[in-house]
Design a protein around this motif. Structure first.
Motif, PDB file in Angstrom:
ATOM      1  N   TYR A   1       0.809  -1.213   0.000  1.00 43.16           N
ATOM      2  CA  TYR A   1       0.000   0.000   0.000  1.00 43.16           C
ATOM      3  C   TYR A   1       0.849   1.272   0.000  1.00 43.16           C
ATOM      4  O   TYR A   1       0.524   2.248  -0.663  1.00 43.16           O
ATOM      5  N   ALA A   2       1.975   1.247   0.730  1.00 44.23           N
ATOM      6  CA  ALA A   2       2.791   2.457   0.850  1.00 44.23           C
ATOM      7  C   ALA A   2       3.278   2.928  -0.518  1.00 44.23           C
ATOM      8  O   ALA A   2       3.365   4.124  -0.788  1.00 44.23           O
ATOM      9  N   LYS A   3       3.595   1.961  -1.400  1.00 43.75           N
ATOM     10  CA  LYS A   3       4.149   2.333  -2.710  1.00 43.75           C
ATOM     11  C   LYS A   3       3.091   2.379  -3.803  1.00 43.75           C
ATOM     12  O   LYS A   3       3.406   2.623  -4.971  1.00 43.75           O
ATOM     13  N   LEU A   4       1.853   2.133  -3.433  1.00 43.88           N
ATOM     14  CA  LEU A   4       0.765   2.225  -4.406  1.00 43.88           C
ATOM     15  C   LEU A   4       0.501   3.686  -4.746  1.00 43.88           C
ATOM     16  O   LEU A   4       0.384   4.519  -3.849  1.00 43.88           O
ATOM     17  N   THR A   5       0.442   4.017  -6.052  1.00 46.68           N
ATOM     18  CA  THR A   5       0.157   5.398  -6.449  1.00 46.68           C
ATOM     19  C   THR A   5      -0.987   5.422  -7.448  1.00 46.68           C
ATOM     20  O   THR A   5      -1.232   4.439  -8.170  1.00 46.68           O
ATOM     21  N   ILE A   6      -1.685   6.573  -7.484  1.00 45.42           N
ATOM     22  CA  ILE A   6      -2.749   6.760  -8.468  1.00 45.42           C
ATOM     23  C   ILE A   6      -2.165   6.662  -9.886  1.00 45.42           C
ATOM     24  O   ILE A   6      -2.771   6.067 -10.782  1.00 45.42           O
ATOM     25  N   GLU A   7      -0.945   7.197 -10.052  1.00 43.45           N
ATOM     26  CA  GLU A   7      -0.275   7.141 -11.362  1.00 43.45           C
ATOM     27  C   GLU A   7      -0.132   5.694 -11.838  1.00 43.45           C
ATOM     28  O   GLU A   7      -0.452   5.366 -12.985  1.00 43.45           O
ATOM     29  N   ALA A   8       0.355   4.851 -10.952  1.00 38.77           N
ATOM     30  CA  ALA A   8       0.592   3.455 -11.335  1.00 38.77           C
ATOM     31  C   ALA A   8      -0.725   2.740 -11.633  1.00 38.77           C
ATOM     32  O   ALA A   8      -0.802   1.937 -12.569  1.00 38.77           O
ATOM     33  N   ILE A   9      -1.754   3.035 -10.828  1.00 37.14           N
ATOM     34  CA  ILE A   9      -3.058   2.414 -11.082  1.00 37.14           C
ATOM     35  C   ILE A   9      -3.566   2.843 -12.452  1.00 37.14           C
ATOM     36  O   ILE A   9      -4.041   2.021 -13.257  1.00 37.14           O
ATOM     37  N   ALA A  10      -3.460   4.136 -12.760  1.00 37.34           N
ATOM     38  CA  ALA A  10      -3.935   4.667 -14.040  1.00 37.34           C
ATOM     39  C   ALA A  10      -3.185   4.010 -15.198  1.00 37.34           C
ATOM     40  O   ALA A  10      -3.800   3.590 -16.198  1.00 37.34           O
ATOM     41  N   ALA A  11      -1.873   3.913 -15.063  1.00 38.07           N
ATOM     42  CA  ALA A  11      -1.063   3.318 -16.125  1.00 38.07           C
ATOM     43  C   ALA A  11      -1.467   1.864 -16.357  1.00 38.07           C
ATOM     44  O   ALA A  11      -1.685   1.417 -17.489  1.00 38.07           O
ATOM     45  N   ARG A  12      -1.597   1.101 -15.268  1.00 35.54           N
ATOM     46  CA  ARG A  12      -1.969  -0.312 -15.371  1.00 35.54           C
ATOM     47  C   ARG A  12      -3.361  -0.481 -15.977  1.00 35.54           C
ATOM     48  O   ARG A  12      -3.604  -1.398 -16.763  1.00 35.54           O
ATOM     49  N   ALA A  13      -4.295   0.442 -15.620  1.00 35.06           N
ATOM     50  CA  ALA A  13      -5.674   0.321 -16.089  1.00 35.06           C
ATOM     51  C   ALA A  13      -5.863   0.911 -17.489  1.00 35.06           C
ATOM     52  O   ALA A  13      -6.921   0.716 -18.096  1.00 35.06           O
ATOM     53  N   GLY A  14      -4.853   1.624 -17.965  1.00 36.15           N
ATOM     54  CA  GLY A  14      -4.979   2.251 -19.282  1.00 36.15           C
ATOM     55  C   GLY A  14      -5.957   3.418 -19.308  1.00 36.15           C
ATOM     56  O   GLY A  14      -6.667   3.652 -20.290  1.00 36.15           O
ATOM     57  N   VAL A  15      -6.021   4.160 -18.203  1.00 37.81           N
ATOM     58  CA  VAL A  15      -6.868   5.359 -18.162  1.00 37.81           C
ATOM     59  C   VAL A  15      -6.012   6.548 -17.716  1.00 37.81           C
ATOM     60  O   VAL A  15      -4.868   6.379 -17.288  1.00 37.81           O
ATOM     61  N   GLY A  16      -6.572   7.748 -17.832  1.00 39.01           N
ATOM     62  CA  GLY A  16      -5.862   8.932 -17.349  1.00 39.01           C
ATOM     63  C   GLY A  16      -6.024   9.062 -15.842  1.00 39.01           C
ATOM     64  O   GLY A  16      -7.014   8.593 -15.275  1.00 39.01           O
ATOM     65  N   LYS A  17      -5.042   9.700 -15.198  1.00 39.45           N
ATOM     66  CA  LYS A  17      -5.123   9.945 -13.754  1.00 39.45           C
ATOM     67  C   LYS A  17      -6.409  10.675 -13.377  1.00 39.45           C
ATOM     68  O   LYS A  17      -7.019  10.396 -12.338  1.00 39.45           O
ATOM     69  N   GLN A  18      -6.811  11.617 -14.231  1.00 38.17           N
ATOM     70  CA  GLN A  18      -7.989  12.438 -13.917  1.00 38.17           C
ATOM     71  C   GLN A  18      -9.263  11.595 -13.821  1.00 38.17           C
ATOM     72  O   GLN A  18     -10.176  11.928 -13.074  1.00 38.17           O
TER      73      GLN A  18
END
Lengths: 210, 210
Positions: B35-52
């Motif tokens: 969890y500590a290293k989990l970022t919104i950026e990484a989730i967005a990249a993995r999911a193929g969506v924009g951070k916004q």
């Protein structure tokens, strides 16, 4: 025992003073900034020692925190080395569980104990240290009280003492950590009564019901 | 019900597909990096969506994780909406607790569930979300089974159902989270037997003993 070279008394005293200053600083800081933002640098600055002094004695900030909580519990253990023992098992367990409730609800301990618990959840190495140095000694204190009750015929002969302890303290720790309900003395009393009596009807074993 | 403007079906489907991709990515990533290293950026990249897209729907990575675990439990709830109900309460509770043991020991769930639990421990706001959306619905499912047993005279009339649930599941969660012992089916069975029968001697209420 083999002879070990000893530090001069004044050096030993200085060491012990530094150790206590470091552990006190770690305990206070984790309550102020939380574990994620706790750093060895900040602990060293607060304690008035060099970073290297901390790294010489502890491998990580988690290890410092275990020792900080351990120092706290040792300081208090002069008061509470054993569970209450009045021959009234229910009353003694309620006294003990209410003490746990008071400690977990104490704002001074809340953050440091949460930090320790959540670090343990993510760090098997720290969990092993915690188990050996904090959990197991506390467990043995609880076992001693239950073992006495068991010998006095106040507990079922088949009881596993560790399961009994988990049944009594597990719900408290869980409710506190996950904030699933208010942690009150009434809750503690209820846990004791329910664990001792069981969920089955109290008249379950009366002839005529079977 | 008032009429709401609706997105075209294909846009709704795209939204739902993005939502599931984000939640799946969050769940997988927290298991990989913690969890500590989990970022919104990484989730967005993995999911193929924009951070916004993520920030539009969720205020924090913690909120994403709650929904990820919720999606998982909803997907599984098609199988397990209620506790087993065979009229043998002890057997049903053992089946249910063994299922909890299996889930907590499953490497796919271990890291995400640990992350969720430790975030809750430090974040009262997230704890409230968890309580309302995950804990309370599960609690009600457990209450239903116990209520039925209570009505059938299989539980003591004085029992507080929430205390009963804490007595059964609290020890499991606590042992898992704090790693204080092995989490086995035997342990689950033992908890059920001890909670149902109680710590007091089983013959406690037999005439002649009082």
């Amino acid at each position: 025992m083999s002879e070990q070279p000893k530090a001069a008394p004044s050096a030993t005293r200085r060491s012990e003073a530094s150790r206590r200053a470091i552990l006190t600083a770690a305990f206070d800081l984790v309550g102020e900034v939380g574990y994620a933002k706790l750093t060895i640098e900040a602990i060293a600055a607060r304690a008035g020692v060099g970073k290297q002094t901390i790294y010489r004695w502890w491998p990580s900030k988690g290890a410092v925190l275990v020792d900080a909580v351990l120092m706290l519990s040792e300081d208090r253990e002069t008061r509470t080395a054993a569970l209450p023992d009045t021959d009234d098992l229910a009353r003694d367990l309620k006294t003990a569980l209410r003490a746990t409730v008071a400690e977990l609800n104490d704002p001074r301990y809340d953050q440091p104990l949460r930090a320790l618990n959540t670090e343990i959840a993510h760090d098997p190495q720290l969990a092993a240290t915690y188990r050996e140095r904090l959990h197991e000694p506390m467990q043995e204190i609880k076992r001693q009280r239950l073992r006495k009750a068991w010998k006095a015929g106040q507990l079922d002969t088949d009881i596993d003492l560790d399961v009994a302890i988990d049944l009594l303290w597990g719900p408290l720790l869980n409710r506190w950590l996950l904030r699933t309900g208010p942690l009150t003395e009434e809750y503690a009393d209820r846990i004791v009564d329910t664990a001792l009596g069981g969920l089955n009807p109290r008249s379950w074993l009366l002839p005529g019901r079977l």
